[in-house]
Motif scaffolding. Structure first.
Motif: not given
Length: 260
Positions: A203-206, A223-229, A234-235, A239-248
């Motif tokens: 997460e820090h690197q991304l 788009l590639d970045d947020y798909r990786l986020l 997920k892995e 949940i908070a990180l998933q919601k953040q990535a999905q919103a972007h």
């Protein structure tokens, strides 16, 4: 995601400034198309850039200017790759590896672009092309950062996280003057960390890569970045990180017609 595009633009712009003192109408026309192609790239008019690169290529061929032909082929191949015409891009680049009239550094760039084009479908061929690019590139190689990032990408595809981390870290160290390549290096390091189960490091690197890609303002890279986020979230079960990535992702795909 291939990131030679911005680098190619800068390289072509520099090359365009070196013209003979005496010019003919045919050379003037070829170089005018060259300049118009570069301006179209800068303006985001990709199809127009392709039309101008084709005119430039024909113009340079008419006056037997192989250096100009090389730049036009590299530019035209990038346009085709960018709009999803990979077969056409390969057809444009292959003569550069088969004819001796092109400059070694241009042949190196053609081999690198081909490797970036085919690696998902043919990993061994991509590795051979990368080796050819390294061999043709005059020291100090102006493509060293791009080559190391691609080497990291290929190592990831082989499942060799140790080699991927080594190449990406090496590219990051070399890419002090290239925010786009630094972003790519950090994204690759995030993928390594994810595969090794180091969620926070990933997460820090991304997030650092995302900050850099926002500066470049290239939607596909973001788009590639947020798909990786989203994958990291997920892995890791975050949940908070998933919601953040999905919103972007939702916001990006509302603008560029993609699937989140």
């Amino acid at each position: 995601m291939n990131r030679v595009w911005m680098f190619l633009f800068c390289m072509a712009l520099t090359a365009c400034g070196t013209v003979p003192v005496v010019t003919s109408p045919a050379r003037i026309a070829a170089e005018r198309s060259h300049r118009m192609a570069l301006q179209s790239i800068q303006d985001g008019r990709i199809e127009s850039a392709g039309d101008e690169w084709r005119k430039a290529l024909r113009g340079y061929q008419a006056i037997d200017d192989w250096r100009g032909q090389g730049m036009a082929r590299l530019g035209l191949a990038q346009v085709n790759q960018r709009v999803g015409r990979g077969v056409q891009a390969e057809q444009i680049l292959m003569p550069m590896l088969q004819e001796n009239g092109f400059l070694p550094d241009q042949q190196a760039q053609a081999a690198l672009q081909l490797a970036q084009l085919v690696w998902r479908q043919d990993l061994p061929r991509a590795e051979q092309l990368l080796a050819q690019a390294r061999l043709n590139c005059t020291a100090p190689c102006f493509l060293a950062v791009q080559m190391d990032n691609l080497a990291a990408q290929l190592a990831l595809a082989r499942g060799d996280t140790s080699a991927a981390a080594q190449f990406a870290a090496q590219a990051l160290d070399l890419a002090k003057e290239s925010p786009t390549e630094r972003a790519f290096s950090r994204r690759l390091l995030a993928e390594v960390a994810l595969l090794q189960g180091r969620w926070r490091d990933a997460e820090h690197q991304l997030l650092q890569a995302i900050d850099l890609d926002r500066q470049s303002a290239e939607p596909i890279w973001l788009l590639d970045d947020y798909r990786l986020l989203l994958r990291i979230g997920k892995e890791n079960g975050d949940i908070a990180l998933q919601k953040q990535a999905q919103a972007h992702l939702d916001s990006l795909c509302a603008a560029i017609e993609c699937s989140p």
